[in-house]
Design a protein around this motif. Sequence first.
Motif, short mmCIF file in Angstrom:
data_model
loop_
_atom_site.label_atom_id
_atom_site.label_comp_id
_atom_site.label_asym_id
_atom_site.label_seq_id
_atom_site.Cartn_x
_atom_site.Cartn_y
_atom_site.Cartn_z
N CYS A 149 9.41 3.73 0.51
CA CYS A 149 9.43 2.98 0.96
C CYS A 149 8.83 1.71 0.07
O CYS A 149 7.45 1.31 0.91
CB CYS A 149 9.02 1.74 2.27
N SER A 150 8.93 0.61 -1.00
CA SER A 150 8.58 -0.25 -1.67
C SER A 150 8.78 -2.02 -1.94
O SER A 150 9.57 -1.36 -2.67
CB SER A 150 8.00 0.59 -3.33
N PRO A 151 8.55 -2.35 -2.01
CA PRO A 151 7.47 -2.59 -1.36
C PRO A 151 7.92 -2.13 0.42
O PRO A 151 8.78 -1.89 1.44
CB PRO A 151 7.47 -4.54 -0.15
N ASN A 152 6.89 -1.93 1.41
CA ASN A 152 6.97 -1.19 2.71
C ASN A 152 6.86 -1.17 3.95
O ASN A 152 6.62 -2.32 4.13
CB ASN A 152 5.51 0.09 2.33
N SER A 158 3.63 -3.01 -1.94
CA SER A 158 4.43 -2.33 -3.14
C SER A 158 3.86 -1.08 -3.41
O SER A 158 2.26 -1.01 -3.50
CB SER A 158 4.75 -3.29 -4.69
N PHE A 159 3.96 0.04 -3.68
CA PHE A 159 3.04 1.59 -4.10
C PHE A 159 2.83 1.10 -5.68
O PHE A 159 3.74 0.63 -6.22
CB PHE A 159 4.07 2.78 -3.84
N SER A 160 1.87 2.20 -6.24
CA SER A 160 1.59 2.01 -7.41
C SER A 160 2.62 1.76 -8.24
O SER A 160 3.30 3.63 -7.86
CB SER A 160 0.24 2.62 -7.76
N VAL A 161 2.92 1.34 -9.65
CA VAL A 161 4.30 2.65 -10.57
C VAL A 161 3.07 3.40 -10.94
O VAL A 161 4.03 3.84 -11.05
CB VAL A 161 3.90 1.15 -10.98
N GLU A 179 14.43 -0.38 -1.29
CA GLU A 179 13.90 -1.43 -1.93
C GLU A 179 14.62 -2.57 -1.59
O GLU A 179 14.72 -3.52 -1.89
CB GLU A 179 13.92 -2.11 -3.59
N ALA A 180 14.40 -2.46 0.12
CA ALA A 180 14.93 -3.62 1.16
C ALA A 180 14.27 -4.78 0.82
O ALA A 180 14.70 -6.07 1.10
CB ALA A 180 14.37 -2.80 2.35
#
Length: 346
Positions: A149-152, A158-161, A179-180
């Motif tokens: 879930c990113s942003p979580n 947001s998690f690291s790409v 990606e809600a």
Amino acid sequence: MKFDLNRLVRENVRELKPYSSARDEYFSDGSKMVFIDANESPYSNGINRYPDPQQRELKTHLAQTFSLSPANILLGNGSDEVLDLIFRAFCEPHTDNIITMPPTYGMYKVLAGINAIENREVLLTESFELDVDKILESINSNTKVILLCSPNNPTGNSFSVTHIEYLLNNFQGLIVVDEAYIDFATKSGWLNRFGQFPNLIVTRTFSKAYGMAGLRLGVCYASEDIITILNRIKPPYNVNELTQRKALQMLQNTALIEEQITEILAERDRMVRQLAEINFINKIYPTDANFILVKVDDADKRYKEILESGVVVRNRSTQPLCDNTLRFTIGTPKENETLLKILNSL
């Protein structure tokens, strides 16, 4: 090793002949044909006919918006249905497993339980980032899906790409990036990466930035091969006529949506500054979403005090790594000011 989607599909799904509804066999968007094939009521009231089971007009609009093909899109009755379809298509009950990274969206675990799928949990790091090494260590031959879930939610980051790319390159199962909350983030998301990563699935929702939580409309973006499999098992009329119409109406008024997103982001920045002045808030976590997670001195006490003052927030203290945390959704300027006044009075 080359990614093999066929290896992931459940055998019964692979061999399933999908149900063909009346509107799958013949669909018209308004011709003068006489329809006496689907046992509907013949009396027109706007909703007496079955909706388009493939939501063609809505998918075409979304495809044009994101430079995709309609064949890359599946629509569901909320993103929860989309996620459930992924579980039912690819995870064998009592055999397969998924991996989730708490603290995260609680429905992943619930859906795993409903479908009798083992949910392997790998905690995020103390900074709420993916622990890639531990995730890879948790994978076995029955691991079918990793959910990110990113942003979580509830942390907001947001998690690291780089971390997500590494997982996509080193896991032969499916990786779902939920990606809600992407419309509130500075990063553009993963919709343009399907050609590079055939095991990538992106889910989004109309419930947040588009303001349609009451309609229940979720979207799955993936390769045409993955979407074909999911279409095989989806209910024939899973997105109703009123939802399709309203979603199209909202998508044709993107100026209003963009205006609302801009205001939410401005209010989010203002709230971060103002919350830093509250004496019992010990930490404000970075956020790319339309909410802010904060650590307080006593979350149960503060939650009760805020509730008794007429404002409902979310106590996230039961989640791993989230001791004494509250989550504040960004409201209207007036609603945010009401919350700030209450917090300053405690």
